[in-house]
Design a protein around this motif. Structure first.
Motif, PDB file in Angstrom:
ATOM      1  N   SER A  52       2.115  -1.355   8.101  1.00  0.00           N
ATOM      2  CA  SER A  52       2.937  -1.231   6.232  1.00  0.00           C
ATOM      3  C   SER A  52       3.645  -3.195   6.869  1.00  0.00           C
ATOM      4  N   ASN A  66       0.690  -4.672  -2.295  1.00  0.00           N
ATOM      5  CA  ASN A  66       1.727  -4.371  -1.554  1.00  0.00           C
ATOM      6  C   ASN A  66       3.344  -4.898  -1.618  1.00  0.00           C
ATOM      7  N   LEU A 112      -5.508  -5.844  -4.240  1.00  0.00           N
ATOM      8  CA  LEU A 112      -4.932  -4.902  -4.359  1.00  0.00           C
ATOM      9  C   LEU A 112      -3.460  -5.916  -3.124  1.00  0.00           C
ATOM     10  N   LEU A 148      -7.813   1.611   3.773  1.00  0.00           N
ATOM     11  CA  LEU A 148      -7.900   0.709   2.287  1.00  0.00           C
ATOM     12  C   LEU A 148      -9.528  -0.256   2.959  1.00  0.00           C
ATOM     13  N   LEU A 173       2.991   1.554   3.958  1.00  0.00           N
ATOM     14  CA  LEU A 173       1.296   2.309   3.157  1.00  0.00           C
ATOM     15  C   LEU A 173       0.594   1.716   4.397  1.00  0.00           C
ATOM     16  N   THR A 225      -2.605   0.609   6.362  1.00  0.00           N
ATOM     17  CA  THR A 225      -3.527  -0.445   5.285  1.00  0.00           C
ATOM     18  C   THR A 225      -5.224  -0.197   6.196  1.00  0.00           C
ATOM     19  N   PHE A 235       0.594  -1.093  -4.729  1.00  0.00           N
ATOM     20  CA  PHE A 235       1.101   0.090  -3.944  1.00  0.00           C
ATOM     21  C   PHE A 235       2.573   0.256  -3.891  1.00  0.00           C
TER      22      PHE A 235
END
Length: 173
Positions: free
Chosen positions: A54, A28, A26, A12, A7, A9, A2
């Motif tokens: 984030s 970030n 994943l 998710l 983001l 989170t 990402f």
């Protein structure tokens, strides 16, 4: 991976419920063009999906991240500061824009003789090498991956003869 926007989170959680850590990892990543794209990274886990922070991790090799107050002094863990970036991947400045370069690429106050990039991003250390993105120091927004200065749009609107007042807001959808 990402990148590009902050983001949330918590969005998710459904992915982690479906994949139970068996899917691909994943990550970030936080990045800015002035550093050849990426600055920090954080591999994510299902526990990250339990909040809306984030978390952008720690610096990638070759870069140093400084969180500084308005006097360019480091802030401790948990205190919000502006993010400054230093290291080999840092751009030299903006071509043909010496004023903008001087305002954003500043001398490193820690005696290393290098410059740092002033990002305008507000960040806090939430632990050693764990950064949490919190917002901006200015009115810059990202729209479809492009940085936009709301003041520039206001100025363009006000330059029109039929416009007396203008206010531009970045409203998340």
């Amino acid at each position: 991976v990402f990148g590009g926007e902050a983001l949330d989170t918590s969005r998710l959680s459904g992915w982690y419920q479906r994949h139970r850590q068996q899917g691909p990892p994943l990550v970030n990543m936080y990045g800015i063009t002035e550093t050849c794209v990426h600055v920090s990274h954080r591999p994510l886990t299902a526990s990250d999906a339990t909040n809306a922070d984030s978390v952008i991790g720690g610096p990638i090799p070759g870069l140093r991240i400084h969180l500084l107050d308005s006097a360019l002094q480091p802030v401790p863990i948990g205190v919000v500061g502006e993010m400054y970036i230093a290291g080999g991947q840092l751009a030299r400045g903006y071509v043909g824009r010496p004023g903008l370069t001087a305002g954003r690429f500043v001398a490193n106050p820690f005696g290393t003789g290098e410059r740092m990039y002033r990002t305008g991003d507000l960040v806090a250390w939430s632990g050693p090498s764990v950064l949490k993105y919190l917002g901006r120091t200015d009115f810059q927004v990202k729209l479809r991956g492009q940085r936009i200065e709301l003041g520039d749009i206001e100025a363009a609107l006000l330059a029109q003869p039929s416009v007396n007042q203008a206010a531009v807001l970045g409203v998340p959808t």
